[in-house]
Design an enzyme around this catalytic site. Sequence first.
Site, PDB file in Angstrom:
ATOM      1  CG  HIS A   1      -0.874  -5.551  -4.335  1.00 26.15           C
ATOM      2  ND1 HIS A   1       0.265  -5.451  -3.569  1.00 26.15           N
ATOM      3  CD2 HIS A   1      -1.628  -6.522  -3.741  1.00 26.15           C
ATOM      4  CE1 HIS A   1       0.211  -6.326  -2.565  1.00 26.15           C
ATOM      5  NE2 HIS A   1      -0.928  -6.977  -2.639  1.00 26.15           N
TER       6      HIS A   1
ATOM      7  NE  ARG B   1      -3.877  -2.198   2.180  1.00 25.64           N
ATOM      8  CZ  ARG B   1      -3.681  -3.508   2.294  1.00 25.64           C
ATOM      9  NH1 ARG B   1      -2.500  -3.993   2.636  1.00 25.64           N
ATOM     10  NH2 ARG B   1      -4.667  -4.356   2.053  1.00 25.64           N
TER      11      ARG B   1
ATOM     12  CG  HIS C   1      -0.038 -11.460  -4.065  1.00 31.48           C
ATOM     13  ND1 HIS C   1      -0.941 -12.279  -3.440  1.00 31.48           N
ATOM     14  CD2 HIS C   1      -0.118 -10.279  -3.437  1.00 31.48           C
ATOM     15  CE1 HIS C   1      -1.558 -11.599  -2.493  1.00 31.48           C
ATOM     16  NE2 HIS C   1      -1.071 -10.384  -2.459  1.00 31.48           N
TER      17      HIS C   1
ATOM     18  CG  ASP D   1      -2.778  -8.264   5.092  1.00 32.14           C
ATOM     19  OD1 ASP D   1      -1.717  -8.279   4.442  1.00 32.14           O
ATOM     20  OD2 ASP D   1      -3.863  -7.865   4.631  1.00 32.14           O
TER      21      ASP D   1
ATOM     22  CD  GLU E   1       1.963 -10.230  -0.502  1.00 27.20           C
ATOM     23  OE1 GLU E   1       2.126  -9.041  -0.828  1.00 27.20           O
ATOM     24  OE2 GLU E   1       0.961 -10.617   0.097  1.00 27.20           O
TER      25      GLU E   1
HETATM   26  C1  GLA Z   1      -2.010  -8.227  -0.040  1.00 25.57           C
HETATM   27  C2  GLA Z   1      -2.556  -7.335   1.000  1.00 25.57           C
HETATM   28  C3  GLA Z   1      -3.810  -7.897   1.553  1.00 25.57           C
HETATM   29  C4  GLA Z   1      -4.795  -8.225   0.456  1.00 25.57           C
HETATM   30  C5  GLA Z   1      -4.137  -9.138  -0.550  1.00 25.57           C
HETATM   31  C6  GLA Z   1      -5.019  -9.399  -1.733  1.00 25.57           C
HETATM   32  O1  GLA Z   1      -1.254  -9.226   0.434  1.00 25.57           O
HETATM   33  O2  GLA Z   1      -1.640  -7.049   2.033  1.00 25.57           O
HETATM   34  O3  GLA Z   1      -4.388  -6.987   2.454  1.00 25.57           O
HETATM   35  O4  GLA Z   1      -5.196  -7.040  -0.169  1.00 25.57           O
HETATM   36  O5  GLA Z   1      -2.950  -8.601  -1.015  1.00 25.57           O
HETATM   37  O6  GLA Z   1      -6.298  -9.774  -1.381  1.00 25.57           O
END
Ligand code: GLA
Length: 375
Positions: free
Chosen positions: A129, A104, A203, A275, A340
Amino acid sequence: MRNYILFCTCLAAASAAASPDSVQQRIHSAPFGRAGDQSVQIFTLTNARGIEARVMTYGATLVSLQTPDRQGHLKNIILGFDTLQPYLDGVPYFGATVGRFANRIAHGRFTLDGKSYQLALNNGANSLHGGNRGFDKRVWQAQPIDTPAGAALRLTYMSPAGEEGYPGELKAQVTYRLNDDDSLAIDYEATTLAPTPVNLTNHAYFNLTGDPGQSILGHVLTINADRFAPVDATLIPTGELRPVAGTPFDFQQPRVVGSRIGDEDEQLRIGRGYDHYWVLNKKDSASLTLAAVLTDPGSGRVVEVRTTQPGVQFYSGNFLDGKPVGSGSAFKHRTGLCLETQHFPDSPNQPAFPSTILRPGQLYTQKTLLIFRAS
Ligand code: GLA
């Protein structure tokens, strides 16, 4: 119908170890449909032990990855589809190459060399992304390469200046090389004609059981990081780098993914699970170091992740909700997890984070290595 790739003499000559027969068996291509007026190809790479990676030119996407369990049985260990249509209809970055900036950027805004830029907002108030149509939704040019270590596919995408709001024409390249030592190298390169932020990643959602109907909560994970980046309510890092010790974010020793995911913890609540970005323990910034080890105790499959990147976003598939994805099948909550490898999220707005700005004349390079074994 699958077409064998005809290697030009120079490529075949580069392959000192491979006989012409093995060259033909290591990589082949097939048409995979159309994205608008562009045709999409899928390439199948195989190694000496039968490990198979399929990569398509739409999104430079890893479509499937077959690795053996402890009995030697091959199964696909990433989420994906056998046809192009679900990807065109919209999937959450399954196996895709993500760019121009992974993760982000707060409010989709940043200032570079005194000039402000506004990116497309595609994740609430933020850019995620690469925006509405990032590198995951572009058709890349592919070139198969045979190397002594294994079959490789080099994919290139020219991102024009202004695309999704980013400055400067960027030439991005990702090379997948499936090595005979049972590893998949993912190499990234980029050059630019004007200063721009760059952060590229893959990803893939792993499910080492080989059965996408099963949860990943029983997987065992180690992350080589003693700090992580807490986030605000919109999943933007607050700027703090918090020690993981004594928190559910401590994966310094092997831990079952689901063992603490339901703990009462503000960061787990905000992320709806994991996350977050873990800052890898590194001696020097450019070295290829251990990022994570993921194990499925049932099948014995292990994936070890090494990278030159400074950190890893571990995402536990919290937004997968069992609704059909694209026009394809349903992937239930937490049936895949992502590791990732990437630069710090929101770097263009966080002066304390390492710079992600690429300038003309500089070469962006990153490498991630996935090592497969069974225990
Ligand atoms: C990333 C983001 C998550 C989500 C995924 C896709 O990894 O960090 O919050 O948006 O992509 O769903």
